[in-house]
Write a protein that holds these residues in place. Structure first.
Motif, PDB file in Angstrom:
ATOM      1  N   HIS A  70      41.690  24.399  64.418  1.00  0.00           N
ATOM      2  CA  HIS A  70      42.116  23.270  65.187  1.00  0.00           C
ATOM      3  C   HIS A  70      43.017  22.725  64.061  1.00  0.00           C
ATOM      4  O   HIS A  70      42.990  22.760  62.999  1.00  0.00           O
ATOM      5  N   ARG A 115      35.387  26.493  60.942  1.00  0.00           N
ATOM      6  CA  ARG A 115      34.048  26.243  60.927  1.00  0.00           C
ATOM      7  C   ARG A 115      33.554  26.002  59.349  1.00  0.00           C
ATOM      8  O   ARG A 115      32.514  25.435  58.981  1.00  0.00           O
ATOM      9  N   PRO A 149      44.146  24.377  69.108  1.00  0.00           N
ATOM     10  CA  PRO A 149      43.763  25.718  68.002  1.00  0.00           C
ATOM     11  C   PRO A 149      44.979  26.282  67.706  1.00  0.00           C
ATOM     12  O   PRO A 149      46.177  26.502  68.728  1.00  0.00           O
ATOM     13  N   TRP A 153      31.657  15.087  68.388  1.00  0.00           N
ATOM     14  CA  TRP A 153      31.002  15.992  67.537  1.00  0.00           C
ATOM     15  C   TRP A 153      31.925  16.741  66.669  1.00  0.00           C
ATOM     16  O   TRP A 153      31.651  17.389  65.594  1.00  0.00           O
ATOM     17  N   ARG A 154      33.292  17.050  66.902  1.00  0.00           N
ATOM     18  CA  ARG A 154      34.276  17.679  66.214  1.00  0.00           C
ATOM     19  C   ARG A 154      34.432  17.013  64.690  1.00  0.00           C
ATOM     20  O   ARG A 154      34.938  17.641  63.978  1.00  0.00           O
ATOM     21  N   ARG A 169      29.746  16.135  62.855  1.00  0.00           N
ATOM     22  CA  ARG A 169      29.063  17.504  62.915  1.00  0.00           C
ATOM     23  C   ARG A 169      27.931  17.562  61.880  1.00  0.00           C
ATOM     24  O   ARG A 169      27.196  18.487  61.885  1.00  0.00           O
ATOM     25  N   THR A 223      26.150  28.796  63.823  1.00  0.00           N
ATOM     26  CA  THR A 223      25.200  27.596  63.761  1.00  0.00           C
ATOM     27  C   THR A 223      24.058  27.737  65.014  1.00  0.00           C
ATOM     28  O   THR A 223      24.792  27.951  66.159  1.00  0.00           O
ATOM     29  N   LEU A 252      30.336  23.839  72.376  1.00  0.00           N
ATOM     30  CA  LEU A 252      30.084  23.818  70.915  1.00  0.00           C
ATOM     31  C   LEU A 252      30.679  24.468  70.045  1.00  0.00           C
ATOM     32  O   LEU A 252      30.997  24.295  68.863  1.00  0.00           O
ATOM     33  N   VAL A 253      31.519  25.617  70.732  1.00  0.00           N
ATOM     34  CA  VAL A 253      32.443  26.380  69.981  1.00  0.00           C
ATOM     35  C   VAL A 253      33.604  25.361  69.395  1.00  0.00           C
ATOM     36  O   VAL A 253      34.036  25.943  68.162  1.00  0.00           O
ATOM     37  N   GLY A 254      33.982  24.377  70.141  1.00  0.00           N
ATOM     38  CA  GLY A 254      35.118  23.501  69.729  1.00  0.00           C
ATOM     39  C   GLY A 254      34.643  22.716  68.448  1.00  0.00           C
ATOM     40  O   GLY A 254      35.433  22.361  67.809  1.00  0.00           O
ATOM     41  N   ILE A 255      33.228  22.583  68.300  1.00  0.00           N
ATOM     42  CA  ILE A 255      32.747  22.043  67.166  1.00  0.00           C
ATOM     43  C   ILE A 255      32.530  22.904  66.260  1.00  0.00           C
ATOM     44  O   ILE A 255      32.820  22.579  64.821  1.00  0.00           O
ATOM     45  N   PHE A 256      31.621  23.972  66.243  1.00  0.00           N
ATOM     46  CA  PHE A 256      30.985  24.781  65.328  1.00  0.00           C
ATOM     47  C   PHE A 256      31.629  26.182  65.215  1.00  0.00           C
ATOM     48  O   PHE A 256      31.248  26.749  64.359  1.00  0.00           O
ATOM     49  N   GLU A 257      32.500  26.486  66.115  1.00  0.00           N
ATOM     50  CA  GLU A 257      33.038  27.593  66.268  1.00  0.00           C
ATOM     51  C   GLU A 257      32.192  28.864  66.525  1.00  0.00           C
ATOM     52  O   GLU A 257      32.851  29.944  67.181  1.00  0.00           O
ATOM     53  N   ARG A 258      31.267  29.077  65.814  1.00  0.00           N
ATOM     54  CA  ARG A 258      30.199  30.014  66.190  1.00  0.00           C
ATOM     55  C   ARG A 258      28.846  29.511  66.492  1.00  0.00           C
ATOM     56  O   ARG A 258      28.424  28.704  65.396  1.00  0.00           O
ATOM     57  N   PHE A 302      38.133  31.881  68.521  1.00  0.00           N
ATOM     58  CA  PHE A 302      38.994  32.737  67.913  1.00  0.00           C
ATOM     59  C   PHE A 302      38.856  34.154  67.685  1.00  0.00           C
ATOM     60  O   PHE A 302      38.944  34.890  66.834  1.00  0.00           O
ATOM     61  N   PRO A 316      39.970  26.945  71.452  1.00  0.00           N
ATOM     62  CA  PRO A 316      40.495  28.625  71.099  1.00  0.00           C
ATOM     63  C   PRO A 316      39.996  29.651  72.207  1.00  0.00           C
ATOM     64  O   PRO A 316      39.160  29.434  72.789  1.00  0.00           O
TER      65      PRO A 316
END
Lengths: 433, 433
Positions: free
Chosen positions: A26, A44, A66, A124-125, A130, B153, B194-200, B231, B396
């Motif tokens: 992002h 991440r 993104p 949380w981002r 986080r 995560t 949560l993907v926006g925060i931790f990506e995975r 992504f 993403p």
């Protein structure tokens, strides 16, 4: 043509200067100066700096959009990690993002609790927000790792249960195909039954409390880390397992959430080789409370925490021997020879820096003891028929404990409110996001 | 005097012959012959044989009673592992256990499904029944291990949710402090945010379906293994992660549940380096179904499973490009250049030996696409406001999958009914034990 492998932000420092790299993330921060635009990309793993010159004709989309960035890894002392991306091609992967309700790129999340909670999918981002959950995830990982190594079996017990008998009040009722059912307040009854099967079990899952009070410590739904084991002598064996679990959670945080520890200034608990234990009656005396108090008040717990720190150099203190009348009906009465404790129980609370973190102890294991305990509450053993099956068919002496994940993390980061460390809290007023 | 350290049954074979050992466990089998009584002790690790001679004056309590046995480790070729315990002192740790509803010491659990379920706290003690859950526990362990290593995560999303909008039907309603709320049918909306925060992210937790049909495949509550990642190019990247997860689950079973594999004759899936993929339209053609079928019937899935085995030597087959109209509204439409697929989607089902095991795919990630998709269902985007926040602020391209733990284990042991592998199943009729 095969696309270039993606480079994570945290690995950019290891890229060969002059090589082409591809990053995805992002837009964390867009800073447009006269001669150059800086794009800080967040993925991440962390942050990476991208430098865009006006002549390159690249649009940098607004924060939170993104993007995919392909460019040249370039050594620059000023960049985080010493390497930045130059001469980039910046591709937006969605439409431009709406401005976040909180400026996520600022070093500290200047966000009020209601804003944090209302906009949780976005707030949380923030890397410092986080990081709180990184501590939680690492803690659960350490919890499991310790118990897996000690011969425990992970279980999943049902969350929909037939009766509200365990503690009576504060249960959520559900419509179960037209008949009443309830959400489990804890896996207590199930983890005991499962000791008869697996001998040592643990569960990390949701529990539900229809808590009618709006406090900084209570949630309507939280993650309970539950442990139960058989063939113990008494609650001290349970405490020894708890000691290993807390040490393992600390090690996992150091290993898997080192960035979060540093960023949030977390002081991990000092876990001594053996957790100091004080008897409830002695604890009352230590804090100058009347000997007939049935429980410890918060100020007593704080004083005991300070005492443990001074006397034992420990952030942890177990108080054992709580009066039976303040403990659930399945609690085992006091049995240790070392001292008498009339009306006391083989149960403990664990204080962490003077605040209650864990409750545990030995349970009854003989059918006759259950029948008597249930009858003494004025209830019918028949109402517990399915639970009591396990005891009728032979159960060993056993015990366990429960630790609230959010409460643990709140202590670590000294959060004023447990909601600050809960991804999507549920309480009296809050059902979204 | 310090008590002798406990020896686990599985370690008895390593004890020095002639040394004193202490074992703890349940009386698995008591066999009284004229000259000798055999006590087979069962603990979490396995079985051990204890020999009691009449002259020793030891009472052996009935089966399932928990006992402590102290005696002499004695090499005996006939004993399991070549070592048994002789000259024992047998101490019962509770009153004599009631005779179990099923003879747990018989090699096979001769138990009907209703008996298994009604007496779950006891029937799960049978080693061959317990082995089913050993497969489940090892599977979850492998699931997490694979994803932890790949930068995912672990998250815990709320199970109490405000609206039943995700799929509309079959939700359990709860009384949430006087207003309506629902039990989450899946963590889908949350794992996307949560993907926006931790990506995975991944989650292994309960999901709830008010399934009004009484079938051998459905439960009202089950454990969902959920994964979501950002992504991605398209659903094929999701499938690649699923491949790693299934391979990791298989390895964990081999490592941590080897006894269960042998006892139950489990054939672990052959996971090829790349899971073969067939397009939905081609799948219809392969099985001779009309080209306008909107879904695969069970007999089609079976035929495709056989085809994958023959053609690709694989127990797994992914069918991609399912018609959009049969997939949830957040599904991403077909985007691969390699072939046209009008009305198709970037989603897949994974067949395991001809039965559907996993559903996954790419999701929409642009706010405008969501607004259109929701409007086309005849609903208001405003009803999804809290979910859509994440998309307004930049998400993403992403996707994921969900795998039902009980369904996976049922396939491994070829159970006729998913309830056979569920600790305490919940269904239309069953709310206890």
């Amino acid at each position: 043509m095969k696309p270039i492998d993606r480079t994570l932000a945290a690995r950019l420092a290891s890229a060969t200067p002059g090589s082409t790299v591809r990053l995805c993330g992002h837009v964390h921060r867009r800073r447009e100066l006269a001669a150059v635009t800086f794009l800080v990309l967040r993925d991440r793993s962390g942050l990476a700096q991208v430098v865009v010159k006006p002549a390159e004709g690249q649009q940098v989309p607004p924060e939170e959009t993104p993007v995919e960035v392909t460019g040249i890894a370039t050594a620059t002392p000023q960049a985080p990690g010493g390497v930045e991306v130059a001469s980039p091609v910046v591709t937006a992967l969605s439409e431009p993002a709406l401005t976040p309700p909180v400026e996520l790129w600022r070093p500290e999340p200047t966000v009020t609790l209601p804003a944090l909670l209302d906009h949780a999918p976005v707030t949380w981002r923030h890397p410092a927000v986080r990081a709180r959950w990184d501590l939680a995830a690492a803690s659960v990982r350490g919890f499991r790792k310790t118990l897996d190594a000690a011969g425990f079996t992970e279980v999943h017990s049902p969350k929909i249960v037939e009766s509200a008998t365990e503690s009576g009040a504060n249960v959520f009722a559900i419509d179960y195909f037209g008949r009443p059912a309830y959400l489990a307040q804890s896996p207590q009854f199930y983890k005991q039954q499962l000791v008869g099967i697996f001998e040592r079990v643990y569960e990390a899952g949701p529990v539900f409390r229809a808590e009618p009070h709006d406090t900084v410590r209570h949630l309507a739904e939280y993650v309970s880390l539950d442990v139960e084991l058989g063939f113990i002598r008494d609650h001290r064996d349970v405490l020894a397992v708890l000691r290993e679990v807390l040490a393992g959670m600390g090690r996992a945080i150091e290993t898997y959430a080192a960035d979060a520890v540093e960023r949030l200034g977390v002081e991990l608990p000092v876990v001594p080789p053996e957790i100091p234990v004080v008897h409830f009656a002695d604890a009352l005396e230590l804090v100058g409370a009347p000997a007939d108090e049935p429980d410890l008040a918060p100020e007593h717990e704080r004083a005991l925490g300070a005492w443990a720190r001074e006397t034992h150099g420990s952030d942890l203190l177990a108080v054992e021997g709580y009066p039976m009348r303040k403990r659930p009906f399945y609690t085992h009465p006091w049995s240790r020879q070392a001292r008498s404790s009339e009306g006391g129980s083989n149960s403990f609370d664990l204080l962490f820096r003077g605040l209650e973190l864990v409750t545990g102890g030995q349970r009854l294991h003989r059918l006759a003891d259950y029948e008597r305990a249930i009858t003494e509450r004025g209830e019918q053993p028949a109402a517990y028929a399915s639970y009591l099956q396990a005891f009728a068919h032979g159960m060993p002496p056993h015990g366990g404990f429960a630790l609230g994940l959010e409460r643990w993390v709140a202590r670590l980061v000294r959060a004023a409110n447990v909601r600050e460390v809960t991804l999507f809290p549920r309480d009296l007023h809050r059902l979204t996001p």
